[in-house]
Design an enzyme around this catalytic site. Sequence first.
Site, PDB file in Angstrom:
ATOM      1  CB  THR A 194      -0.940  -0.035   1.392  1.00  0.00           C
ATOM      2  OG1 THR A 194      -0.217   0.079   2.308  1.00  0.00           O
ATOM      3  CG2 THR A 194      -1.724  -1.182   1.240  1.00  0.00           C
ATOM      4  CB  CYS A 236       0.941   1.881  10.484  1.00  0.00           C
ATOM      5  SG  CYS A 236      -0.216   1.802   8.982  1.00  0.00           S
ATOM      6  CB  CYS A 260      -1.938   0.728  12.889  1.00  0.00           C
ATOM      7  SG  CYS A 260      -3.258   1.481  11.715  1.00  0.00           S
ATOM      8  NE  ARG A 292      -0.985   6.896   0.803  1.00  0.00           N
ATOM      9  CZ  ARG A 292      -2.052   6.328   1.337  1.00  0.00           C
ATOM     10  NH1 ARG A 292      -2.173   6.882   2.516  1.00  0.00           N
ATOM     11  NH2 ARG A 292      -2.808   5.457   0.957  1.00  0.00           N
ATOM     12  CB  CYS A 324      -1.430   5.034   8.513  1.00  0.00           C
ATOM     13  SG  CYS A 324      -2.958   4.354   9.034  1.00  0.00           S
ATOM     14  CB  CYS A 333      -2.549   4.454  13.052  1.00  0.00           C
ATOM     15  SG  CYS A 333      -1.034   4.376  12.220  1.00  0.00           S
ATOM     16  CG  ASP A 366      16.267  14.978  48.458  1.00  0.00           C
ATOM     17  OD1 ASP A 366      16.239  16.263  47.920  1.00  0.00           O
ATOM     18  OD2 ASP A 366      15.610  14.273  48.717  1.00  0.00           O
TER      19      ASP A 366
END
Length: 491
Positions: free
Chosen positions: A30, A34, A38, A63, A65, A68, A440
């Site tokens: 695709t 992601c 996702c 690119r 998603c 998500c 401390d």
Amino acid sequence: MHEDFERCVRAVQSKDTRFDGWFFTAVLTTKIYCRPGCPAVPPKPENMTFYPSAAAAQAAGFRACKRCRPDASPGSPQWNERADLVARAMRLIADGVVDRDGVPGLAARLGYSTRQVERQLLAELGAGPLALARAQRAQTARLLIDTSALSMAEVAFAAGFASIRTFNDTVREVFALTPSELRARTRRTPAPVSGVLPLRLPYRAPLCPDNLFGHLAATAVPGVEEWRDGAYRRTLRLAHGHGVVSLRPEAGHIACLLSLTDWRDLSNAISRCRWLLDLDADPVAVDGLLRGDPVLAPYVDKAPGRRVPRTVDGAEFAVRAVLGQQVSTAAARTLAGRLVAAHGEPVADPDPSGGLTRLFPSPAALAELDPAVPAMPRTRVATLTGLVAALAAGDVDLDVGSDWQLARSRLAALPGIGPWTVEAVAMRALGDPDAFLPTDLGVRLAAGRLGLPATPAALTRRAAAWRPWRAYAVQYLWATGDHPINLLPGA
């Protein structure tokens, strides 16, 4: 982690959100990438490949998603856990140094050549500093497109793009949508241009807000910080102007309201807020190790996910640490408030009922401090003026990309700066997750209650089992007492 194929596949198939930000899954069929958590149906393993950063996935032609939102995942915790060149560079890039000063400015801050910085980032992250800064600009742009009513030209320049064309090309390449199409998809009502920008800051669960916000509220300096209506509010000194932020713990995120005098400071302001609240920590790894100690285990189980409350300005915290030497929390607040009233730059609170009136004074402003003015012992006044002079001259660097050990050594060389101050600064300003405070008072009292060694040397030896998370162990030790820093105000 992205090189461990089988482990990454298991994380994706189980939709394990704990690994969001650790690596990114790119789907070969695709051409999208992601986050591991996702909610979509996981792709077949043979169609997966993994990248260590969103920038690397984008550079490889994938690119983001649309479901998500990998660009909005928490940052990788390793940049906060490590002190090497790559981690320091990533902290500075997140703080906007490349956008402001370019790659040569980044390299100069790190003390390396431009070629060395580019080579190491490429080797580990698959992307150079320009690509990493570009990915951050794309994330900031989408945030503004989704949540504000700024024009696209204003969004472009606020996100750090040099031109409208570059902005349009980057958004289309990263999100496969034009800026206008992205805005049309949002379901939220954009904030007015002149108003306060509402944001959601994600984090890895669990998160215990009690000590985080309790500490910030209990030590708040009048005029600079306040707890109001269930939120911690403070002023911010930023590169191009100033801002006011409100941070409120909510289920699954921190609700953030930002008011800025210059929108170009948005990514810088978000980075400072995430750093302040330690939102990119990995609580599963931290608590998993600390839970292995039978002394700490009950406190980890009772309130897991404690974070280390940090600061938005390293120099500010160092000054406040000196003011707090050997005095109560209330006395330290009073001293800091006086400095702020006398030397802090006035600002307007966007909330008419708010009480934020000043920025904390810069080292340059405090360099003009009259040694006779602070109501402190003469030796501590000398310590304060020596520290301020070193900070103003650049001899001590306490920003997010500083070298932790070099900063420690230079602090320790200043008169009146002892181990407690050095480690307090290392913990809360430098962000060293292994900083430890054996001297401390709160830690020593906790050690007594829990049957741990009483002397600093013996306690330090005992604490070796908590490495590299001793700063978080300190939070659990402090939680054994009833000091206000352990309580969420109003809870």
